[in-house]
Motif scaffolding. Structure first.
Motif, PDB file in Angstrom:
ATOM      1  N   ARG A  18       0.110  -4.358 -10.682  1.00  0.00           N
ATOM      2  CA  ARG A  18      -0.571  -3.131 -11.243  1.00  0.00           C
ATOM      3  C   ARG A  18      -1.193  -2.354 -10.265  1.00  0.00           C
ATOM      4  NH1 ARG A  18      -4.329  -4.079 -16.298  1.00  0.00           N
ATOM      5  NH2 ARG A  18      -2.448  -4.597 -17.415  1.00  0.00           N
ATOM      6  N   SER A  20      -4.110   0.961  -9.585  1.00  0.00           N
ATOM      7  CA  SER A  20      -5.087   1.407 -10.018  1.00  0.00           C
ATOM      8  C   SER A  20      -5.454   2.575  -9.111  1.00  0.00           C
ATOM      9  CB  SER A  20      -6.385   0.554 -10.124  1.00  0.00           C
ATOM     10  OG  SER A  20      -5.934  -0.577 -10.986  1.00  0.00           O
ATOM     11  N   TYR A  78      -3.647   3.779 -14.286  1.00  0.00           N
ATOM     12  CA  TYR A  78      -3.083   2.567 -13.754  1.00  0.00           C
ATOM     13  C   TYR A  78      -1.502   2.702 -14.023  1.00  0.00           C
ATOM     14  CZ  TYR A  78      -7.652   0.778 -15.042  1.00  0.00           C
ATOM     15  OH  TYR A  78      -9.072   0.665 -15.070  1.00  0.00           O
TER      16      TYR A  78
END
Length: 121
Positions: A18, A20, A78
């Motif tokens: 993930r 960000s 994100y």
């Protein structure tokens, strides 16, 4: 105004990451936010984008595997990446269309510094 990207790393094929990207500074409004990537020796290509109202776009090669979402309260976008493939290996950049609070207000694109994603096969 600055964009700070994070979350890249080394992962095996089939794994997840993930990313960000947080915007900070004198921000009045953020319109579109997006993720681009640049593979070694290639140009920078759009991966996914999201409008202020939440409409999303994905390049065909990541549809069904990647999800872009944003937290407007945190000025953060994100990119959830699942089922990663070797061909996803690239430097990932975030981009945001930002209006500053300074008068007169101006709107332009800002870029993060890039975060490297490496997928081993």
């Amino acid at each position: 105004v600055q964009l700070q990207a994070s979350g890249g790393g080394l992962v095996q094929a089939g794994g997840s990451l993930r990313l960000s990207c947080a915007a900070s500074g004198s921000i009045f409004n953020i319109n579109n936010m997006a993720w681009y990537r640049q593979a070694p020796g290639k140009g920078r290509d759009l991966v996914a984008s999201i409008t202020g109202s939440g409409s999303t776009y994905y390049v065909d090669s990541v549809k069904g595997r990647f999800t872009i979402f944003r937290d407007s309260a945190k000025n953060t976008v994100y990119l959830q990446m699942n089922s990663l493939r070797a061909e996803d290996t690239a430097l990932y950049y975030c981009n945001a269309e930002i209006t500053r609070t300074l008068i007169p207000r101006t709107t332009r694109d800002y870029w993060g510094q890039g975060t490297m994603v490496t997928v081993s096969s």
